[in-house]
Design a protein around this motif. Sequence first.
Motif, PDB file in Angstrom:
ATOM      1  N   GLN A 272      11.532  12.429  48.673  1.00 17.51           N
ATOM      2  CA  GLN A 272      10.214  12.674  48.085  1.00 17.51           C
ATOM      3  C   GLN A 272       9.174  12.910  49.178  1.00 17.51           C
ATOM      4  N   GLU A 273       9.222  12.093  50.224  1.00 19.64           N
ATOM      5  CA  GLU A 273       8.292  12.281  51.339  1.00 19.64           C
ATOM      6  C   GLU A 273       8.502  13.642  51.988  1.00 19.64           C
ATOM      7  N   ASN A 274       9.754  14.039  52.130  1.00 20.81           N
ATOM      8  CA  ASN A 274      10.067  15.340  52.713  1.00 20.81           C
ATOM      9  C   ASN A 274       9.495  16.466  51.851  1.00 20.81           C
ATOM     10  N   ALA A 275       9.634  16.335  50.546  1.00 22.86           N
ATOM     11  CA  ALA A 275       9.090  17.352  49.644  1.00 22.86           C
ATOM     12  C   ALA A 275       7.572  17.441  49.787  1.00 22.86           C
ATOM     13  N   HIS A 276       6.912  16.292  49.888  1.00 19.04           N
ATOM     14  CA  HIS A 276       5.455  16.291  50.064  1.00 19.04           C
ATOM     15  C   HIS A 276       5.066  16.924  51.400  1.00 19.04           C
ATOM     16  N   LEU A 277       5.817  16.614  52.441  1.00 16.28           N
ATOM     17  CA  LEU A 277       5.524  17.189  53.756  1.00 16.28           C
ATOM     18  C   LEU A 277       5.735  18.702  53.766  1.00 16.28           C
ATOM     19  N   LEU A 278       6.769  19.165  53.087  1.00 11.66           N
ATOM     20  CA  LEU A 278       6.993  20.612  53.003  1.00 11.66           C
ATOM     21  C   LEU A 278       5.849  21.299  52.266  1.00 11.66           C
ATOM     22  N   LEU A 279       5.393  20.690  51.197  1.00  8.65           N
ATOM     23  CA  LEU A 279       4.265  21.246  50.452  1.00  8.65           C
ATOM     24  C   LEU A 279       3.007  21.252  51.314  1.00  8.65           C
ATOM     25  N   TYR A 280       2.759  20.158  52.002  1.00  7.24           N
ATOM     26  CA  TYR A 280       1.593  20.056  52.885  1.00  7.24           C
ATOM     27  C   TYR A 280       1.670  21.107  53.991  1.00  7.24           C
ATOM     28  N   SER A 281       2.858  21.287  54.550  1.00  4.89           N
ATOM     29  CA  SER A 281       3.063  22.286  55.598  1.00  4.89           C
ATOM     30  C   SER A 281       2.767  23.689  55.073  1.00  4.89           C
ATOM     31  N   ALA A 282       3.220  23.981  53.866  1.00  5.24           N
ATOM     32  CA  ALA A 282       2.963  25.297  53.270  1.00  5.24           C
ATOM     33  C   ALA A 282       1.470  25.499  53.030  1.00  5.24           C
ATOM     34  N   GLU A 283       0.789  24.448  52.587  1.00  5.79           N
ATOM     35  CA  GLU A 283      -0.655  24.546  52.368  1.00  5.79           C
ATOM     36  C   GLU A 283      -1.384  24.784  53.688  1.00  5.79           C
ATOM     37  N   LEU A 284      -0.968  24.069  54.731  1.00  7.61           N
ATOM     38  CA  LEU A 284      -1.585  24.272  56.047  1.00  7.61           C
ATOM     39  C   LEU A 284      -1.333  25.685  56.559  1.00  7.61           C
ATOM     40  N   GLU A 285      -0.138  26.179  56.357  1.00  4.81           N
ATOM     41  CA  GLU A 285       0.192  27.537  56.781  1.00  4.81           C
ATOM     42  C   GLU A 285      -0.712  28.547  56.080  1.00  4.81           C
ATOM     43  N   ALA A 286      -0.965  28.338  54.806  1.00  8.73           N
ATOM     44  CA  ALA A 286      -1.851  29.239  54.061  1.00  8.73           C
ATOM     45  C   ALA A 286      -3.271  29.179  54.622  1.00  8.73           C
ATOM     46  N   VAL A 287      -3.745  27.988  54.949  1.00 11.89           N
ATOM     47  CA  VAL A 287      -5.088  27.834  55.524  1.00 11.89           C
ATOM     48  C   VAL A 287      -5.155  28.518  56.884  1.00 11.89           C
ATOM     49  N   ILE A 288      -4.124  28.341  57.690  1.00 12.45           N
ATOM     50  CA  ILE A 288      -4.087  28.965  59.018  1.00 12.45           C
ATOM     51  C   ILE A 288      -4.100  30.483  58.895  1.00 12.45           C
ATOM     52  N   GLN A 289      -3.304  31.012  57.987  1.00 17.20           N
ATOM     53  CA  GLN A 289      -3.266  32.462  57.799  1.00 17.20           C
ATOM     54  C   GLN A 289      -4.622  32.993  57.339  1.00 17.20           C
ATOM     55  N   GLN A 290      -5.269  32.277  56.438  1.00 17.65           N
ATOM     56  CA  GLN A 290      -6.593  32.695  55.973  1.00 17.65           C
ATOM     57  C   GLN A 290      -7.587  32.669  57.132  1.00 17.65           C
ATOM     58  N   SER A 291      -7.524  31.638  57.933  1.00 19.23           N
ATOM     59  CA  SER A 291      -8.415  31.523  59.089  1.00 19.23           C
ATOM     60  C   SER A 291      -8.163  32.659  60.086  1.00 19.23           C
ATOM     61  N   GLN A 292      -6.902  32.988  60.303  1.00 20.91           N
ATOM     62  CA  GLN A 292      -6.568  34.081  61.216  1.00 20.91           C
ATOM     63  C   GLN A 292      -7.086  35.419  60.685  1.00 20.91           C
ATOM     64  N   ARG A 293      -6.983  35.626  59.378  1.00 19.86           N
ATOM     65  CA  ARG A 293      -7.511  36.860  58.779  1.00 19.86           C
ATOM     66  C   ARG A 293      -9.023  36.943  58.971  1.00 19.86           C
ATOM     67  N   GLU A 294      -9.690  35.823  58.719  1.00 20.37           N
ATOM     68  CA  GLU A 294     -11.147  35.806  58.871  1.00 20.37           C
ATOM     69  C   GLU A 294     -11.546  36.039  60.328  1.00 20.37           C
ATOM     70  N   ASP A 295     -10.812  35.424  61.259  1.00 14.13           N
ATOM     71  CA  ASP A 295     -11.091  35.631  62.684  1.00 14.13           C
ATOM     72  C   ASP A 295     -10.881  37.095  63.067  1.00 14.13           C
ATOM     73  N   ALA A 296      -9.802  37.691  62.564  1.00 16.21           N
ATOM     74  CA  ALA A 296      -9.517  39.095  62.874  1.00 16.21           C
ATOM     75  C   ALA A 296     -10.612  40.002  62.312  1.00 16.21           C
ATOM     76  N   GLU A 297     -11.058  39.707  61.099  1.00 18.35           N
ATOM     77  CA  GLU A 297     -12.131  40.511  60.502  1.00 18.35           C
ATOM     78  C   GLU A 297     -13.418  40.382  61.311  1.00 18.35           C
ATOM     79  N   LEU A 298     -13.723  39.175  61.743  1.00 17.02           N
ATOM     80  CA  LEU A 298     -14.926  38.952  62.544  1.00 17.02           C
ATOM     81  C   LEU A 298     -14.837  39.694  63.873  1.00 17.02           C
TER      82      LEU A 298
END
Length: 111
Positions: free
Chosen positions: A75-101
């Motif tokens: 269960q902890e592993n599943a939560h960590l995988l979900l958290y990791s995926a959410e962080l990856e999405a945030v990082i990708q969004q941040s990278q897109r915004e940085d590239a646009e800027l």
Amino acid sequence: METYYVTYNKTGFIDNWTTEKIDGFLPIQSEPALFTVLNCVRVVDGIAVMDQSQLEREKEAYWQTPPSDLEVVQQENAHLLLYSAELEAVIQQSQREDAELLFVLAEKGVL
């Protein structure tokens, strides 16, 4: 109905099934769907019968049993995988915004 061989526990419920004749196992008739169901099936007149009240007790006991260490880790592993995926999405969004800027700044000649 199929022929199976079983043993019973102290409360009269089947605790072992097999399709092979083995010493100590008693022959019974059963629907194939009951084959391998443990601790909820009784033998009545040589025929396997599901005991619904025992099945409910087994289900209740299952849900009240605390999770094993392995289940907790899974269960902890599943939560960590979900958290990791959410962080990856945030990082990708941040990278897109940085590239646009950077693109806008480059277009304006600031860079």
